[in-house]
Design a protein around this motif. Structure first.
Motif, PDB file in Angstrom:
ATOM      1  N   GLN A   1       0.836  -1.229   0.011  1.00  0.00           N
ATOM      2  CA  GLN A   1       0.081  -0.182   0.002  1.00  0.00           C
ATOM      3  C   GLN A   1       0.830   1.491  -0.132  1.00  0.00           C
ATOM      4  O   GLN A   1       1.849   1.152   0.527  1.00  0.00           O
ATOM      5  CB  GLN A   1      -1.043  -0.058   1.211  1.00  0.00           C
ATOM      6  CG  GLN A   1      -1.946   1.017   1.462  1.00  0.00           C
ATOM      7  CD  GLN A   1      -2.994   0.824   2.659  1.00  0.00           C
ATOM      8  OE1 GLN A   1      -3.324   0.011   2.776  1.00  0.00           O
ATOM      9  NE2 GLN A   1      -3.138   2.084   3.164  1.00  0.00           N
TER      10      GLN A   1
ATOM     11  N   MET B   1       0.549   5.699  -0.669  1.00  0.00           N
ATOM     12  CA  MET B   1      -0.201   6.959  -0.747  1.00  0.00           C
ATOM     13  C   MET B   1       0.179   7.808  -1.674  1.00  0.00           C
ATOM     14  O   MET B   1       1.461   8.338  -1.833  1.00  0.00           O
ATOM     15  CB  MET B   1      -0.428   7.999   0.353  1.00  0.00           C
ATOM     16  CG  MET B   1      -1.050   6.961   1.586  1.00  0.00           C
ATOM     17  SD  MET B   1      -2.780   6.607   1.333  1.00  0.00           S
ATOM     18  CE  MET B   1      -3.515   8.237   1.240  1.00  0.00           C
TER      19      MET B   1
ATOM     20  N   THR C   1      -5.053   6.212  -2.263  1.00  0.00           N
ATOM     21  CA  THR C   1      -4.364   5.011  -1.755  1.00  0.00           C
ATOM     22  C   THR C   1      -4.352   4.010  -2.841  1.00  0.00           C
ATOM     23  O   THR C   1      -5.254   3.785  -3.828  1.00  0.00           O
ATOM     24  CB  THR C   1      -5.258   4.185  -0.658  1.00  0.00           C
ATOM     25  OG1 THR C   1      -5.279   5.275   0.447  1.00  0.00           O
ATOM     26  CG2 THR C   1      -4.477   3.205  -0.261  1.00  0.00           C
TER      27      THR C   1
END
Length: 378
Positions: free
Chosen positions: A116, A118, A133
């Motif tokens: 993950q 950003m 995201t």
């Protein structure tokens, strides 16, 4: 005239308010992140390339995109003195992509995951920010460090001595497998004159082994309560490094090496590797060791019992551990009573007591961190 100027100003204000919202709803969610790694497996100290690609598939530009992330603990930026932070600032025109190549180096054993991140997207004037995201799904398995050969010579000499004696007694010397070039260590009686005449170079006959040299390497990950309270990640790395070192040395002696552990696999794979010979087997084993977690699926005693069920007559078991308790001592004794040769490598820290709190169980006063050829407490 003033009315026209007033309408123009109103339209401009509406545009400044509506455009960022339009980009936030329609453009930014479609920005995607693609990650490719130059290799799936790496040893500590080896370099690899991480290619990060930010793609804008829409028909409108994306004025500013910022990617700021930290590499997993198992990786670091090359030449960054352990630095793991990577940053990318760019802009994307319609249907354009930007690529960043990050030279990284494997630092320590484990599964380096990047699931993950950003993305920060901003409009042209910087009035509105949007955080998105993304899921790059990067995964690299860092295997244990490759230790220098030569350690545990006493244990290795004992193992190979048993194998050579077994082969000397039971070997069939008539199993012909092929020919190979002559070396100064080969006796002249093994020279194949037909192959020499055909190839023009001195060739010798090669014979195979009819007696299997099968060795099971057991890795115990069970710990006591005191160990778990201060358990460091280096503990598991040290155990895995020793198992890999043994596998390389045994494979070099043409032994069939198998593997079994009570540790769970981070990727949900099998924690058992059937015995096989050849230089590829230590690499398979190193790949398994790289994805092991510190959580156990069974006790050390149950691991020894599983090895007793999997072994064949004539197999040898080598247990690598830094923990001992009464239950595992009994399981080890029962395995030896079945006629299976068992060698124990005790990697307990110097001065530590790794015995569990079983009834009547006490330290034997011997210094840990050594090779053992006797049962626990023997």
């Amino acid at each position: 005239m003033w009315l026209l100027l007033w309408l123009t100003l109103v339209m401009l204000l509406i545009g400044l308010w509506a455009a960022p919202n339009f980009w936030e709803r329609r453009i930014y969610p479609r920005i995607r992140l693609e990650v490719r790694v130059s290799r799936d497996y790496a040893d500590p100290g080896e370099e690899l390339e991480i290619r990060i690609r930010v793609v804008n598939p829409t028909r409108l530009p994306c004025p500013k995109v910022r990617l700021d992330f930290v590499l997993p603990d198992e990786l670091a930026v090359v030449g960054g003195n352990g630095e793991r932070r990577v940053r990318l600032d760019t802009y994307l025109l319609a249907r354009q992509s930007a690529e960043l190549i990050v030279p990284a180096v494997a630092v320590r054993r484990g599964v380096a995951r990047w699931n993950q991140a950003m993305l920060e997207c901003m409009d042209l004037l910087g009035l509105q920010q949007s955080f998105l995201t993304v899921y790059p799904q990067m995964e690299v398995i860092v295997r244990p460090a490759r230790l220098a050969p030569g350690a545990e010579r006493r244990l290795l000499d004992g193992l190979m001595g048993e194998i050579r004696v077994r082969r000397f007694i039971q070997e069939d010397p008539s199993l012909f497998t092929g020919v190979r070039p002559y070396t100064s260590r080969d006796p002249l009686k093994n020279v194949s004159w037909f192959a020499t005449a055909r190839t023009g170079g001195l060739m010798v006959k090669q014979f195979g082994y009819t007696t299997d040299a099968r060795i099971w390497l057991l890795l115990n990950g069970q710990m006591g309560k005191e160990q778990w309270a201060v358990a460091a990640r280096d503990r598991l790395d040290r155990l895995c490094e020793r198992v890999r070192q043994l596998a390389v040395q045994l494979a070099g002696e043409e032994a069939e090496v198998g593997f079994m552990t009570n540790l769970s696999d981070s990727l949900g794979g099998s924690t058992e590797l059937l015995p096989a010979a050849g230089p590829v087997q230590p690499e398979r084993l190193a790949n398994r060791l790289g994805s092991l977690s510190r959580y156990t699926s069974c006790s050390q005693a149950e691991l020894l019992q599983a090895a007793g069920r999997a072994k064949r007559p004539g197999d040898t078991v080598v247990l690598v551990t830094d923990y001992r308790d009464a239950e595992s001592t009994r399981a080890l004794s029962m395995l030896r009573q079945q006629g299976c040769p068992v060698h124990v490598i005790d990697l307990a820290p110097e001065g530590g007591n790794t015995r569990g709190g079983g009834a009547g169980e006490a330290g034997d006063g011997q210094s840990p961190g050594r090779e053992e050829v006797m049962a626990y407490g023997g």
